[in-house]
Design a protein around this motif. Structure first.
Motif, mmCIF file in Angstrom:
data_model
loop_
_atom_site.group_PDB
_atom_site.id
_atom_site.type_symbol
_atom_site.label_atom_id
_atom_site.label_comp_id
_atom_site.label_asym_id
_atom_site.label_seq_id
_atom_site.Cartn_x
_atom_site.Cartn_y
_atom_site.Cartn_z
ATOM 1 N N PRO A 24 0.823 -1.204 0.000
ATOM 2 C CA PRO A 24 0.000 0.000 0.000
ATOM 3 C C PRO A 24 0.863 1.262 0.000
ATOM 4 N N LYS A 25 0.239 2.381 -0.389
ATOM 5 C CA LYS A 25 0.952 3.645 -0.439
ATOM 6 C C LYS A 25 1.554 3.948 0.919
ATOM 7 N N MET A 26 2.758 4.524 0.917
ATOM 8 C CA MET A 26 3.505 4.744 2.141
ATOM 9 C C MET A 26 3.593 6.244 2.442
ATOM 10 N N THR A 27 3.344 6.618 3.672
ATOM 11 C CA THR A 27 3.521 8.007 4.079
ATOM 12 C C THR A 27 4.995 8.258 4.364
ATOM 13 N N GLN A 28 5.346 9.538 4.478
ATOM 14 C CA GLN A 28 6.725 9.869 4.839
ATOM 15 C C GLN A 28 7.079 9.307 6.216
ATOM 16 N N GLN A 29 6.127 9.343 7.135
ATOM 17 C CA GLN A 29 6.380 8.807 8.465
ATOM 18 C C GLN A 29 6.626 7.301 8.412
ATOM 19 N N GLN A 30 5.829 6.592 7.632
ATOM 20 C CA GLN A 30 6.017 5.151 7.515
ATOM 21 C C GLN A 30 7.368 4.808 6.890
ATOM 22 N N LEU A 31 7.748 5.584 5.873
ATOM 23 C CA LEU A 31 9.056 5.360 5.263
ATOM 24 C C LEU A 31 10.169 5.628 6.270
ATOM 25 N N ALA A 32 10.043 6.703 7.021
ATOM 26 C CA ALA A 32 11.053 7.024 8.027
ATOM 27 C C ALA A 32 11.174 5.908 9.059
ATOM 28 N N ASP A 33 10.036 5.384 9.506
ATOM 29 C CA ASP A 33 10.047 4.320 10.508
ATOM 30 C C ASP A 33 10.708 3.054 9.962
ATOM 31 N N ARG A 34 10.349 2.680 8.744
ATOM 32 C CA ARG A 34 10.884 1.446 8.167
ATOM 33 C C ARG A 34 12.367 1.560 7.831
ATOM 34 N N ALA A 35 12.788 2.751 7.455
ATOM 35 C CA ALA A 35 14.198 2.933 7.080
ATOM 36 C C ALA A 35 15.079 3.273 8.276
ATOM 37 N N GLY A 36 14.462 3.592 9.407
ATOM 38 C CA GLY A 36 15.250 3.991 10.569
ATOM 39 C C GLY A 36 15.890 5.352 10.393
ATOM 40 N N VAL A 37 15.179 6.229 9.695
ATOM 41 C CA VAL A 37 15.673 7.577 9.416
ATOM 42 C C VAL A 37 14.676 8.582 9.987
ATOM 43 N N ALA A 38 15.177 9.700 10.475
ATOM 44 C CA ALA A 38 14.298 10.711 11.059
ATOM 45 C C ALA A 38 13.314 11.241 10.019
ATOM 46 N N LEU A 39 12.098 11.527 10.444
ATOM 47 C CA LEU A 39 11.077 12.061 9.550
ATOM 48 C C LEU A 39 11.545 13.355 8.896
ATOM 49 N N GLY A 40 12.177 14.218 9.667
ATOM 50 C CA GLY A 40 12.668 15.470 9.108
ATOM 51 C C GLY A 40 13.682 15.247 7.999
ATOM 52 N N THR A 41 14.487 14.199 8.149
ATOM 53 C CA THR A 41 15.477 13.883 7.123
ATOM 54 C C THR A 41 14.786 13.452 5.838
ATOM 55 N N ILE A 42 13.767 12.601 5.967
ATOM 56 C CA ILE A 42 13.023 12.156 4.788
ATOM 57 C C ILE A 42 12.408 13.360 4.076
ATOM 58 N N ARG A 43 11.817 14.262 4.840
ATOM 59 C CA ARG A 43 11.179 15.435 4.234
ATOM 60 C C ARG A 43 12.200 16.281 3.479
ATOM 61 N N LYS A 44 13.354 16.514 4.080
ATOM 62 C CA LYS A 44 14.380 17.334 3.431
ATOM 63 C C LYS A 44 14.938 16.653 2.184
ATOM 64 N N ILE A 45 15.095 15.328 2.262
ATOM 65 C CA ILE A 45 15.593 14.591 1.093
ATOM 66 C C ILE A 45 14.606 14.696 -0.063
ATOM 67 N N GLU A 46 13.328 14.477 0.229
ATOM 68 C CA GLU A 46 12.328 14.521 -0.843
ATOM 69 C C GLU A 46 12.191 15.927 -1.427
ATOM 70 N N ARG A 47 12.449 16.953 -0.618
ATOM 71 C CA ARG A 47 12.396 18.330 -1.142
ATOM 72 C C ARG A 47 13.698 18.728 -1.837
ATOM 73 N N GLY A 48 14.701 17.865 -1.802
ATOM 74 C CA GLY A 48 15.980 18.168 -2.421
ATOM 75 C C GLY A 48 16.821 19.136 -1.636
ATOM 76 N N GLU A 49 16.561 19.244 -0.321
ATOM 77 C CA GLU A 49 17.262 20.225 0.510
ATOM 78 C C GLU A 49 18.523 19.670 1.147
ATOM 79 N N ARG A 50 18.735 18.336 1.015
ATOM 80 C CA ARG A 50 19.949 17.762 1.558
ATOM 81 C C ARG A 50 20.344 16.539 0.743
ATOM 82 N N GLY A 51 21.632 16.234 0.782
ATOM 83 C CA GLY A 51 22.124 15.059 0.087
ATOM 84 C C GLY A 51 21.809 13.785 0.848
ATOM 85 N N VAL A 52 22.159 12.666 0.235
ATOM 86 C CA VAL A 52 21.853 11.361 0.820
ATOM 87 C C VAL A 52 23.123 10.530 0.850
#
Length: 397
Positions: A24-52
């Motif tokens: 099923p479709k995944m929210t940013q929070q769900q992706l953050a939880d599954r990847a073990g990455v902070a939600l804020g980091t996921i948001r910044k990555i998707e906005r292109g505001e930080r590298g990976v």
């Protein structure tokens, strides 16, 4: 791990896309939880505001269930990372019979880790395998050396399965000596499992050595010996293992220009395929759909005059998304070769692009893809810029 050379904006857009189309479709929070990455980091990555970083990218790809190469434009970066892990893999198997002391997880955890490696293999996620297998193999050899009589056979089976996952990377990335060594270790570990179906599976994988050496007649002989030693097809598991051997025997018989033998083995595979549901048995996909895919492989193996048979299969049937990605991409790679031989250059290019969408790393490293892309480029039958980009992507000459 360093930061990927791919621009943050490109990575962020691709992550957001794969998150939105996940089922099923995944929210940013769900992706953050599954990847073990902070939600804020996921948001910044998707906005292109930080590298990976590579490690964060791998964690996100794993959480999304996709190969890391799908998230970056710089696919060479991913291939380089995979090749860079091969020495560690070689070092891990060097001490197969004298493992160093270290921690060992409980058996259920080891089973889960090996099952994950198999899932990565079937979906052609080679980077995940390459990163995880050196440590996992070292741990499994420790566990096998310390195993009680009650668990020794189980541990031997897990080692065989893990070696097979590692071999998928070595073989696809042209590390032929390492691949041959891993197959020999599969045979060595398999002898301790006392499982005739597992032994038959090792015989199936061993054929890679003969394909790589173009020793097709010898490979057919080895497969026929494995079929003779395989248990009778009583039950789905045994029928599938035996059927998979016949599928592969049909292809290598075609490569050996043994048309009659190819047809006999393909007919045996078809009959056994009709007895089981399509699925993964002993780590190998088998069933009616897998047999159809191998019918195309046999047609291509037998040569130009048999391409119409491949077209007939492709007109009436296409592999479903339920089949493993590596097997589906293989179908389109084989079909592309048949189409190229049949004078259908544009169709061949479309098939190669489908194969890339399904399993980019498998497609990129396949020698036929490079050969056929180079041929298409010389023919200049497809749109020039797109074809040039594809040829450069797969390093076609």
């Amino acid at each position: 791990m360093g930061v990927s050379a791919t621009s943050p904006g490109q990575v962020g857009r691709r992550i957001a896309y794969h998150r939105s189309v996940a089922r099923p479709k995944m929210t940013q929070q769900q992706l953050a939880d599954r990847a073990g990455v902070a939600l804020g980091t996921i948001r910044k990555i998707e906005r292109g505001e930080r590298g990976v970083t590579d490690s964060t990218l791998d964690a996100i790809a794993c959480a999304l269930g996709v190969d890391s190469s799908r998230l970056v434009a710089d696919r060479e970066h991913v291939s380089t990372r995979i090749r860079d892990t091969l020495p560690a893999l070689s070092a891990a198997i060097a001490t197969y019979d004298m493992p160093e002391d270290g921690p060992v997880r409980p058996l259920p955890d080891l089973r889960a880790a090996v099952a994950q490696a198999t899932a990565w293999r079937l979906s052609a996620q080679y980077l995940q395998i390459a990163r995880a297998l050196p440590d996992l193999l070292t741990e499994l050899t420790r566990a096998a050396a310390a195993a009680s009589p009650a668990t020794a056979e189980v541990m031997a089976g897990l080692l065989v399965t893990a070696y097979r996952a590692a071999d998928a990377v070595a073989y696809k990335y042209q590390a032929r000596d390492l691949s041959a060594r891993l197959i020999e270790l599969m045979r060595w570990a398999g002898s301790g499992a006392h499982d005739p179906l597992l032994a038959a599976t090792v015989g199936y994988v061993r054929t890679e050595v003969f394909f790589a050496a173009r020793a097709h007649t010898a490979g057919l002989r080895a497969l026929e010996q494995a079929i003779d030693a395989c248990p009778p097809p009583v039950g789905a598991e045994a029928a599938a293992v035996r059927g998979a051997l016949h599928m592969r025997a049909a292809v290598i018989a075609g490569r050996a220009a043994r048309g009659e033998a190819a047809e006999v083995h393909l007919a045996e595979a078809r009959g056994l395929g009709d007895q089981v549901s399509e699925g993964v048995y002993q780590g190998t996909a088998f069933g009616p759909d897998s047999v159809r895919i191998h019918e195309v492989s046999v047609a291509v193996s037998l040569g130009n005059e048999h391409v119409q048979r491949a077209f007939h299969v492709a007109r009436e049937w296409k592999p479903s998304a339920d089949l493993p990605a590596e097997r589906r991409s293989g179908f389109y790679i084989e079909l592309a070769r048949a189409q190229l031989w049949g004078g259908l250059a544009d169709d061949a290019f479309e098939s190669l692009k489908v194969a890339r969408r399904i399993a980019p790393q498998h497609t990129r490293e396949h020698p036929w893809v490079r050969e056929d892309a180079a041929t298409l480029r010389r023919l200049k039958r497809a749109e020039a810029e797109s074809l040039t980009s594809f040829a450069e992507w797969c390093h076609a000459d």
